[in-house]
Design an enzyme around this catalytic site. Structure first.
Site, short mmCIF file in Angstrom:
data_model
loop_
_atom_site.label_atom_id
_atom_site.label_comp_id
_atom_site.label_asym_id
_atom_site.label_seq_id
_atom_site.Cartn_x
_atom_site.Cartn_y
_atom_site.Cartn_z
N TYR A 130 35.48 44.74 42.58
CA TYR A 130 36.66 43.45 42.79
C TYR A 130 37.54 44.93 44.01
CZ TYR A 130 40.38 40.62 43.70
OH TYR A 130 41.45 39.25 43.98
N GLU A 183 40.29 39.08 50.46
CA GLU A 183 40.01 39.00 49.13
C GLU A 183 38.54 39.34 49.32
OE1 GLU A 183 38.58 36.29 46.00
OE2 GLU A 183 41.20 36.34 44.83
#
Ligand code: ADP
Ligand code: MG
Length: 397
Positions: free
Chosen positions: A119, A207
């Site tokens: 992530y 993101e």
């Protein structure tokens, strides 16, 4: 302002970020040609909506098939088939709201072999007023869940704008993600690329979930969610072009055309207020009296009668609105202008729910006079708490 995954990837590609080759499909009949332009042997067919969690989402229509919004295919035909099933259907994810979002675009891209899913995000941290990196070894999952259950698995730090991005920032991320050898250098380069894109394009959020490690050790951007600072989009015509209005709340879209500061919310009391601070206070006091605001709306200081009329129309067009509270403190804004706008709007669209009006300040007497002689069924309020109490009572009994 948000954009689609395929647009985000195309933008990041221009900065040199590693992304898969892919094709966007708008019409079902183009799916086969698009898939045929990719190498295979694995195709990934991805619904393009402005909401995350597509892989784990589900479709409302039975003919869309059982699978979520990210599907693997082993042939051109299969990829085209999956694209056809999703186009025009409604995908519900944990970020889309219960109503879901209609899938009008599909991205077909090359499938990647995945060894690890990581992530990574860049965002504007309001606490430090700086751009922050957030990373975790727990990619492919909902980061909010990771933050709640295992916060120690998330690394977050901000970048000093005076120095900008430095190699040690990238190394810190690489080590925390467990990257080794040549990967560290690759990570340092990639983080620099992402930081540059973020700053240059006035992003608000970037993101990448997941950022993957492939079997050979190389990194790849497998998903990309990008949001831009709406107040800066005027500086980037290329970004403005990426706007997909079909993804936006129609009421917010209409409001933006009239330069109204409007945000749709989930409650039942529509609010028309001047000044962001007063609008916030109005929302708070509605909650205090036991109801929820249906929107945030600041008509601004120099609103015209036309603008007020449009604002009122947007509020009344929301079927969730069970009552309206107009709360105006006339400073620059004149109470009579607001009153005229309200009366004109009600005459045009009708009034099916209770309306409480609280006016105070410049030309308040003239404003009250306009409301009182209009023949409209308006409940007058003397001050903010009186207004909130009256509208909540009118709606909830
Ligand atoms: P979302 O976050 O909206 O669910 P993603 O793009 O992150 O969508 O896809 C969900 C999952 O599907 C990823 O975590 C990854 O495991 C898999 N996936 C996505 N794109 C590819 C691809 N090109 N090749 C292989 N697997 C993929
Ligand atoms: Mg994702």
């Amino acid at each position: 302002m948000n954009i689609h995954e395929y647009q985000a990837k195309a933008l990041l590609r221009t900065y040199g970020a590693p992304v898969s080759d892919g094709r966007v499909v708008l019409k079902a009949e183009d799916a086969k040609t698009a898939a045929g332009e990719l190498d295979g042997p694995l195709w990934v067919v991805k619904a393009q909506i402005h909401a995350g969690g597509r892989g784990k989402g589900s479709f409302k229509e039975a003919d869309a098939g059982e699978k979520g919004g990210v599907r693997l295919a082993k042939s051109v035909e299969e990829a085209a088939e999956e694209a056809k099933k999703m186009l025009g259907r409604t995908l519900v994810t944990h970020q889309s709201g219960a109503a879901g979002k209609q899938v009008n675009r599909i991205y077909i891209e090359d499938g990647s072999d995945i060894e690890r899913e990581l992530y990574l995000a860049l965002l504007v941290d309001r606490q430090t007023s700086r751009v922050s990196f957030v990373c975790s070894t727990e990619g492919g999952m909902d980061i909010e869940e990771v933050a709640a259950a295992t916060p120690e698995k998330i690394l977050s730090f901000s970048v000093d704008p005076a120095t900008g991005y430095q190699a040690y920032h990238g190394r810190r991320i690489a080590f925390s993600l467990g990257l080794e050898g040549a990967q560290v250098k690759e990570c340092v380069k990639l983080m620099g690329i992402l930081y540059k894109a973020f700053i240059e394009k006035d992003m608000e959020q970037l993101e990448i979930n997941p950022l993957i490690v492939m079997p050979g050790g190389k990194l790849k951007v497998l998903d990309a969610k990008v949001g831009f600072d709406s107040n800066a989009v005027y500086r980037h015509p290329d970004v403005a072009e990426l706007r997909d209005e079909t993804e936006e709340d129609p009421k917010e879209l209409e409001a933006s055309k009239y330069d109204l500061n409007y945000i749709a919310l989930d409650g039942e009391i529509g609010c028309m207020v001047n000044g962001a601070g007063l609008a916030m206070a109005t929302m708070d006091i509605i909650k205090l009296y036991g109801a929820e605001p249906a929107n945030f709306l600041d008509v601004g200081g120099g609103a015209t009668k036309e603008k007020v009329t449009e604002a009122f129309k947007i509020i009344t067009s929301d079927p969730q609105v069970k009552g309206i509270l107009v709360n105006i403190f006339g400073g620059i804004m004149r109470c009579d202008v607001i009153a005229e706008g309200v009366v004109a709007a009600v005459k045009e669209v009708g009034l099916k729910v209770p309306l409480v009006v609280r006016l105070e300040g410049t030309n308040v007497e003239a404003g009250k006079e306009i409301i009182n002689t209009s023949g409209l069924d308006v409940i007058a309020a003397d001050n903010l708490s009186d207004g909130a109490e009256k509208i909540v009572k009118a709606v909830k009994g």
